[in-house]
Design a protein around this motif. Sequence first.
Motif, PDB file in Angstrom:
ATOM      1  N   ALA A 201      31.940  44.883  38.632  1.00 39.69           N
ATOM      2  CA  ALA A 201      32.087  45.115  37.574  1.00 39.69           C
ATOM      3  C   ALA A 201      30.799  44.119  36.451  1.00 39.69           C
ATOM      4  N   GLY A 202      30.702  44.430  35.502  1.00 39.52           N
ATOM      5  CA  GLY A 202      29.404  44.199  35.114  1.00 39.52           C
ATOM      6  C   GLY A 202      29.484  43.964  33.371  1.00 39.52           C
ATOM      7  N   VAL A 203      29.275  43.227  33.006  1.00 39.41           N
ATOM      8  CA  VAL A 203      28.904  43.583  31.179  1.00 39.41           C
ATOM      9  C   VAL A 203      27.383  43.225  30.962  1.00 39.41           C
ATOM     10  N   CYS A 204      27.099  43.655  29.892  1.00 36.68           N
ATOM     11  CA  CYS A 204      25.670  43.204  29.360  1.00 36.68           C
ATOM     12  C   CYS A 204      26.357  43.532  27.713  1.00 36.68           C
ATOM     13  N   ALA A 205      26.046  42.357  27.047  1.00 30.33           N
ATOM     14  CA  ALA A 205      26.230  41.739  25.354  1.00 30.33           C
ATOM     15  C   ALA A 205      25.108  41.901  24.548  1.00 30.33           C
TER      16      ALA A 205
ATOM     17  N   ALA B 267      38.694  50.939  26.779  1.00 28.74           N
ATOM     18  CA  ALA B 267      37.438  51.754  26.245  1.00 28.74           C
ATOM     19  C   ALA B 267      36.779  51.780  27.964  1.00 28.74           C
ATOM     20  N   THR B 268      37.201  51.464  29.050  1.00 33.16           N
ATOM     21  CA  THR B 268      36.490  51.857  30.292  1.00 33.16           C
ATOM     22  C   THR B 268      37.866  52.648  31.677  1.00 33.16           C
ATOM     23  N   GLU B 269      37.243  53.253  32.232  1.00 32.56           N
ATOM     24  CA  GLU B 269      38.098  53.947  33.761  1.00 32.56           C
ATOM     25  C   GLU B 269      37.716  53.937  34.687  1.00 32.56           C
ATOM     26  N   PRO B 270      37.420  52.462  35.240  1.00 39.64           N
ATOM     27  CA  PRO B 270      37.598  52.306  36.863  1.00 39.64           C
ATOM     28  C   PRO B 270      38.211  52.880  37.380  1.00 39.64           C
ATOM     29  N   GLU B 271      37.957  53.073  39.083  1.00 43.07           N
ATOM     30  CA  GLU B 271      38.838  53.779  39.245  1.00 43.07           C
ATOM     31  C   GLU B 271      38.496  53.074  41.101  1.00 43.07           C
ATOM     32  N   ASP B 272      40.117  53.453  42.232  1.00 41.79           N
ATOM     33  CA  ASP B 272      39.271  52.519  43.330  1.00 41.79           C
ATOM     34  C   ASP B 272      38.452  52.572  44.126  1.00 41.79           C
ATOM     35  N   ASP B 273      37.881  51.901  45.071  1.00 36.18           N
ATOM     36  CA  ASP B 273      37.103  51.946  45.951  1.00 36.18           C
ATOM     37  C   ASP B 273      37.269  51.651  47.064  1.00 36.18           C
ATOM     38  N   ILE B 274      36.563  51.516  48.477  1.00 40.53           N
ATOM     39  CA  ILE B 274      36.961  50.353  49.452  1.00 40.53           C
ATOM     40  C   ILE B 274      36.303  49.049  48.772  1.00 40.53           C
ATOM     41  N   HIS B 275      35.487  48.405  47.770  1.00 43.67           N
ATOM     42  CA  HIS B 275      35.319  47.329  47.593  1.00 43.67           C
ATOM     43  C   HIS B 275      36.562  46.611  46.312  1.00 43.67           C
ATOM     44  N   ALA B 276      36.908  47.536  46.126  1.00 45.57           N
ATOM     45  CA  ALA B 276      37.752  46.711  44.619  1.00 45.57           C
ATOM     46  C   ALA B 276      38.533  47.815  44.329  1.00 45.57           C
ATOM     47  N   SER B 277      39.653  47.638  43.866  1.00 47.88           N
ATOM     48  CA  SER B 277      40.381  48.387  43.192  1.00 47.88           C
ATOM     49  C   SER B 277      40.770  48.428  41.355  1.00 47.88           C
ATOM     50  N   ALA B 278      40.975  49.852  41.184  1.00 46.52           N
ATOM     51  CA  ALA B 278      40.873  50.218  39.756  1.00 46.52           C
ATOM     52  C   ALA B 278      41.449  48.539  38.857  1.00 46.52           C
ATOM     53  N   ALA B 279      42.768  47.826  39.502  1.00 46.30           N
ATOM     54  CA  ALA B 279      43.269  47.687  38.273  1.00 46.30           C
ATOM     55  C   ALA B 279      41.829  45.401  38.154  1.00 46.30           C
ATOM     56  N   TYR B 280      41.700  45.695  39.611  1.00 44.74           N
ATOM     57  CA  TYR B 280      40.654  44.535  39.822  1.00 44.74           C
ATOM     58  C   TYR B 280      39.556  44.346  38.578  1.00 44.74           C
ATOM     59  N   ARG B 281      38.885  45.563  39.026  1.00 40.81           N
ATOM     60  CA  ARG B 281      38.173  46.381  38.025  1.00 40.81           C
ATOM     61  C   ARG B 281      38.488  45.554  36.785  1.00 40.81           C
ATOM     62  N   LEU B 282      39.628  46.381  36.929  1.00 41.93           N
ATOM     63  CA  LEU B 282      39.405  46.705  34.400  1.00 41.93           C
ATOM     64  C   LEU B 282      40.140  45.132  34.108  1.00 41.93           C
ATOM     65  N   GLN B 283      40.467  44.002  35.481  1.00 44.53           N
ATOM     66  CA  GLN B 283      40.833  42.450  34.634  1.00 44.53           C
ATOM     67  C   GLN B 283      39.643  42.112  34.644  1.00 44.53           C
ATOM     68  N   LEU B 284      38.655  42.323  35.373  1.00 39.38           N
ATOM     69  CA  LEU B 284      37.193  41.350  35.761  1.00 39.38           C
ATOM     70  C   LEU B 284      36.575  41.971  34.201  1.00 39.38           C
ATOM     71  N   VAL B 285      36.334  42.769  33.983  1.00 41.71           N
ATOM     72  CA  VAL B 285      35.656  43.757  32.926  1.00 41.71           C
ATOM     73  C   VAL B 285      35.978  43.020  31.348  1.00 41.71           C
ATOM     74  N   GLY B 286      37.131  43.047  31.518  1.00 43.68           N
ATOM     75  CA  GLY B 286      38.079  42.106  30.449  1.00 43.68           C
ATOM     76  C   GLY B 286      37.148  40.432  30.120  1.00 43.68           C
ATOM     77  N   VAL B 287      37.115  40.092  31.614  1.00 40.46           N
ATOM     78  CA  VAL B 287      37.013  38.468  31.299  1.00 40.46           C
ATOM     79  C   VAL B 287      35.253  38.585  31.315  1.00 40.46           C
ATOM     80  N   LEU B 288      34.387  39.518  31.887  1.00 35.76           N
ATOM     81  CA  LEU B 288      33.337  39.269  32.092  1.00 35.76           C
ATOM     82  C   LEU B 288      33.128  39.501  30.188  1.00 35.76           C
ATOM     83  N   ALA B 289      33.182  40.468  29.832  1.00 33.60           N
ATOM     84  CA  ALA B 289      33.113  41.070  28.103  1.00 33.60           C
ATOM     85  C   ALA B 289      33.313  39.641  27.819  1.00 33.60           C
ATOM     86  N   GLU B 290      34.307  39.141  27.273  1.00 30.95           N
ATOM     87  CA  GLU B 290      34.508  38.021  26.826  1.00 30.95           C
ATOM     88  C   GLU B 290      33.464  36.981  26.267  1.00 30.95           C
ATOM     89  N   GLN B 291      32.858  36.511  27.921  1.00 28.56           N
ATOM     90  CA  GLN B 291      32.096  35.605  28.423  1.00 28.56           C
ATOM     91  C   GLN B 291      31.029  36.293  28.490  1.00 28.56           C
TER      92      GLN B 291
END
Length: 293
Positions: free
Chosen positions: A192-196, A249-273
């Motif tokens: 997951a990644g965020v540019c601001a 606003a995001t709708e991540p999906e599960d794949d072999i690299h990460a779960s949707a829930a993990y990506r959802l958590q990541l994008v929130g943390v990264l957006a704040e940072q």
Amino acid sequence: MKPPPFEHHAPRDLGEALDVLAEVGPHGKVLAGGQSLIPMLNMRLAAPEHLVDINRIASLATVDLSAEGVTVGALARHSQVERQAGHPLLRQALRLVAHPVIRNRGTVVGSLVHADPAAELPAVLALLGGTVRLARLEGSREVGAAEFFVGPMESAVQPGELAVSAYFPSLPARSGTAFREVARRHGDYALAGVCAMVTLDDDLHIAAARVACVSVGPVPVVVDVGGLCERRPASTVDWAAVAQAVREATEPEDDIHASAAYRLQLVGVLAEQALKDAAREAARPWGSDPAGT
């Protein structure tokens, strides 16, 4: 592994390239940097009958700067753009792209056309509201980022067209940017990644704030969060609450690299940072000038 058989074309100018692309239509692929296409050929994920190699067209290897923005030609390599563009967000993103060997060969426009939702450069174009110029025998057209990225690994380039350049607008005055991402290994595509981008007014209150997210949707996800924090000093903003709006606003999906829930958590943390970093950068005395240098 070896690629499937194909006919190789090596045009020496843009007109010749467009002639070939018009002739081969949907059976052709364009080769520029080849850092995505060659592995796909070798793994038999792509099997074009014709490969149109544009590396001899020197007029496409350009990086043109103006007060309004940066225009990157189809053969400008990642490393060349990082050195020459003078655009803060482009530089931040390019430093996260793969490894130096890849950046020395891969092209910015090629990355945009590849339209991988986990890649950094599509998110930058989307956040800035940039455009891609597409040429064909009959003429050319400009396509905005919102229309250019159609779906995962799918762009608006049609058979017979060549993406000849991309335009990245300059940052507004008193703007700051940041790019945050998490990958399993350095140089890998981001989980997951965020540019601001945050812009301040004359009183150093927030005038605008936007983010673009990677790896959490089929195309770059752009979220305007200015309404949650504008006309306030950055120090008084609840950035965690703003980041929650990005997460929703995001709708991540599960794949072999990460779960949707993990990506959802990541994008929130990264957006704040990323938003905090961008606001801090915007508040520095020198800020960003309109040319983004």
